[in-house]
Design a protein around this motif. Structure first.
Motif: not given
Length: 258
Positions: A51-54, A109-118
């Motif tokens: 899972s990933l959140l951008e 809260d502790a929901a994603f394997d990867v979180v990114g901000a580009f």
């Protein structure tokens, strides 16, 4: 530099800019090369991610690239502006969950394997609050990815128009990531090869008297876009070996939540 963003809408961005951004991205060597950089970082530092959140997904261009690179990855995009989300929905359809929310107060809260901000943090005064929220949204052991513009001395009308509040030094980004609770695994400059050309272009335009053209830099670069894209792909070959380039137009940071 906070005063330089006074003309921005809430959140440090001009909502009307999304239309122009959507027109530029697909044809831009820079956006294409950055997508390959981001995909490499995900694959190299979070190979088992599900899972990933951008954060600040804008028009959905990065998410589209990640969808193509990682078909099994569950993707979520978060954006403050409905104008950006409208473009993202058109680009991504129902394949990606898209949410309207403020990066300073992520609803996770502790929901994603990867979180990114580009290229997002430079738009927000409270960048440390955003970093802390990103870490909180990441599962323990998960990865946070950030790209930002580098070198305050490169400040130009492009930054003013984009509603930036800062360009980062490496030391500043490292310190803020560490204060947010990240263990930094890798940091590198990017667009290193083009730094002299960037510096010359911005210095020349500082002295110019003609009216500022917000799309001018993109149009000038795209005249030799294929060549510049090959240059950035050569940089990516070094990054894939985890070479840390010392200077460039941007910074990439990879951190891990403990």
């Amino acid at each position: 530099m906070a005063a330089r963003a006074e003309t921005a809408d809430a959140g440090g961005f001009r909502a009307e800019s999304f239309d122009g951004l959507a027109d530029v991205e697909d044809a831009s060597f820079w956006f294409r090369a950055r997508n390959r950089l981001i995909a490499w970082a995900v694959g190299a530092h979070a190979p088992g991610a599900r899972s990933l959140l951008e954060v600040g997904c804008g028009t959905g261009y990065v998410l589209a690239g990640l969808r193509d690179a990682f078909p099994g990855l569950r993707l979520t995009g978060l954006e403050l502006f409905e104008e950006g989300l409208a473009h993202a929905r058109a680009r991504l359809g129902d394949e990606v969950e898209l949410i309207a929310a403020d990066a300073r107060d992520l609803p996770y809260d502790a929901a994603f394997d990867v979180v990114g901000a580009f290229d997002v943090l430079e738009h927000i005064e409270e960048d440390e609050a955003v970093l802390a929220a990103m870490v909180r949204a990441t599962r323990p052991g998960g990865v946070v990815l950030v790209t930002v513009p580098q070198h305050a001395w490169l400040w130009s009308a492009d930054d003013d128009y984009a509603c930036h509040v800062r360009r980062y030094s490496r030391a500043e980004l490292l310190a803020k990531a560490q204060r947010a609770g990240l263990t930094v695994e890798y940091v590198t400059s990017w667009v290193a090869s083009l730094l002299p050309a960037m510096a010359l272009s911005r210095l020349t335009r500082r002295r110019a008297t003609e009216r500022y053209d917000p799309q001018g830099e993109h149009r000038r670069a795209e005249r030799v876009g294929a060549l510049l894209e090959r240059v950035l792909d050569a940089e990516l070959a070094l990054v894939r070996r985890h070479v840390s380039l010392p200077a460039g137009g941007s910074l990439l940071l990879v951190g891990r939540r403990g």
